[in-house]
Write an enzyme that holds these catalytic residues in place. Structure first.
Site, PDB file in Angstrom:
ATOM      1  N   LYS A 172       0.778  -1.244   0.000  1.00  0.00           N
ATOM      2  CA  LYS A 172       0.000   0.000   0.000  1.00  0.00           C
ATOM      3  C   LYS A 172       0.814   1.302   0.000  1.00  0.00           C
ATOM      4  O   LYS A 172       0.373   2.301  -0.583  1.00  0.00           O
ATOM      5  CB  LYS A 172      -0.964  -0.005   1.181  1.00  0.00           C
ATOM      6  CG  LYS A 172      -2.125  -0.976   1.036  1.00  0.00           C
ATOM      7  CD  LYS A 172      -3.069  -0.591  -0.080  1.00  0.00           C
ATOM      8  CE  LYS A 172      -4.328  -1.447  -0.064  1.00  0.00           C
ATOM      9  NZ  LYS A 172      -5.303  -1.013  -1.086  1.00  0.00           N
ATOM     10  N   SER A 212       0.727 -10.193  -1.158  1.00  0.00           N
ATOM     11  CA  SER A 212       0.473  -8.752  -1.079  1.00  0.00           C
ATOM     12  C   SER A 212       0.549  -8.150   0.313  1.00  0.00           C
ATOM     13  O   SER A 212       0.680  -6.930   0.450  1.00  0.00           O
ATOM     14  CB  SER A 212      -0.902  -8.439  -1.688  1.00  0.00           C
ATOM     15  OG  SER A 212      -1.919  -9.181  -1.037  1.00  0.00           O
TER      16      SER A 212
END
Length: 404
Positions: A56, A306
């Site tokens: 992110k 991720s």
């Protein structure tokens, strides 16, 4: 009708320059255990080792770095189940911008604490991420703070796309690239970068079955909101694709696959056991898809891991669930004689078969039991599904009645 912004390879390459020295160039590492299933080379792109524990910050920092002085003075607001929150909070702290983060009720405690640790004010609102997003947008309208979308902004997509550039540098031989997918920011950015430079590579997005908004949206030709979601993978539990990300996925992604909760749990446990990586359920989605249907992925392949921000309490539950799904835990109801030595004899046989008793219970009152019988509920730890099958068969050979 408002035109949907697009993101280009040049945008992603420019983002890489801005992010140089700010975010980590995370490694790719071989996953031999997964390669054995697929029959060819498989690597993991370890974004769980990124700053804040997920991909992110790539998009968040790029977005915040391009705010005007007036926008910076007004502060920023975001909504997130945790990973985007940390990315925004860390970027805001680094750039000297105040940040407010709306999170769903029940957001993982480590993610909440980490977000606060980066100086953000945390506000809880709603059960799902979409409700937190609405609250954050209302806050932005009331206060003038700049709303930072988790995925649906060109800068966010361009920043996430830098992950794709790194993959092409680290694994130039890749034929299939598999990416966990919620709102689509990471998938869209990676797909734009990869398809521009290597259109021969197959790009596949993976969603949790119980929170998969892309398949119906792609079938309809426009973003569709799910009525409900229920998944352990909070990082990809997004009820509606973004407008920008939907178009990019529609144009550049070859396929969207979905995975079950059991497969997510098994993948998380196997990543911990075999790759020594602590991964959150959302971060394990690509690996789950490859492990579930290995014939569907041409090698050499890369699976993006991720994120790794998981609450230890959830980790404990998921590990137990994953072990059960893999056959490592077995529950048996075994009917024995309710006479002295009956239970001891059963436990002796179980020990001889190499299983470990975790828990047991007695049931004496049942229409299915004779007066001199008792049902023993055994929770056992086994070496896997094959061992569990052999153990059950052997007990039946010994004359024990197994109750399903």
């Amino acid at each position: 009708m408002t035109e949907v912004p697009t993101v280009s390879l040049a945008d992603i390459q420019a983002a890489a320059g801005v992010l140089d020295g700010v975010v980590a160039r995370t490694p790719t590492r071989n996953a031999r255990w997964l390669a054995e299933r697929l029959g060819g080379d498989v690597r993991l792109k370890l974004e769980n080792l990124q700053r804040t524990g997920s991909f992110k910050p790539r998009g968040a920092y790029l977005r915040l770095s391009r705010l005007s002085d007036a926008e910076r003075a007004a502060g920023v607001v975001a909504a997130s189940a945790g990973n985007h929150a940390q990315g925004v909070a860390m970027s805001a702290q680094r750039l000297g911008i105040s940040s407010t983060i709306f999170m769903p009720e029940g957001a993982p405690i480590p993610k909440v604490n980490a977000t606060r640790g980066y100086g953000a004010e945390v506000v809880f609102r709603g059960q799902y991420l979409d409700q937190a997003i609405e609250a954050a947008q209302e806050f932005a309208a009331e206060t003038g703070a700049v709303f930072i979308s988790p995925f649906d902004h060109p800068d966010i997509v361009a920043g996430q796309g830098t992950c794709g550039l790194e993959i092409l540098e680290q694994a130039p031989e890749v034929r299939t690239l598999v990416v966990p997918t919620g709102g689509g920011g990471l998938l869209a950015g990676i797909a734009i970068a990869v398809k521009a430079l290597r259109p021969d590579i197959r790009v596949i997005g993976v969603q949790a079955e119980a929170a998969a908004a892309f398949p119906p949206s792609l079938a309809a030709g426009h973003p569709i909101r799910l009525e409900a979601m229920r998944t352990m993978a909070d990082g990809i539990a997004v009820g509606r694709p973004g407008d920008i990300t939907f178009r990019a996925v529609q144009e550049h992604v070859d396929e969207i696959k979905t995975v079950s909760e059991d497969s997510l749990a098994r993948a998380l446990v196997t990543l911990l056991e075999r790759s020594k990586q602590v991964v959150e359920p959302a971060g394990a989605a690509a690996v789950a898809a490859m492990a579930t249907d290995p014939d569907a992925f041409e090698t050499p392949a890369v699976a993006v891991v991720s994120g790794g921000n998981i609450d230890p309490l959830l980790l404990n539950k998921v590990v137990r669930h994953g072990l059960a799904a893999a056959g490592r835990y077995l529950y048996l109801g075994v009917v024995i004689s309710d006479l002295p030595g009956g239970l001891a004899g059963l436990l002796t046989e179980v020990a001889a078969l190499g299983a470990s008793v975790i828990d047991l219970s007695h049931e004496r009152i049942s229409a299915d039991l004779a007066l001199n019988e008792v049902e023993i509920g055994l929770q056992l730890e086994t070496r896997g599904a094959e061992h569990a099958t052999r153990l059950r068969a052997r007990l039946e050979e010994l004359g024990y009645r197994i109750v399903d």
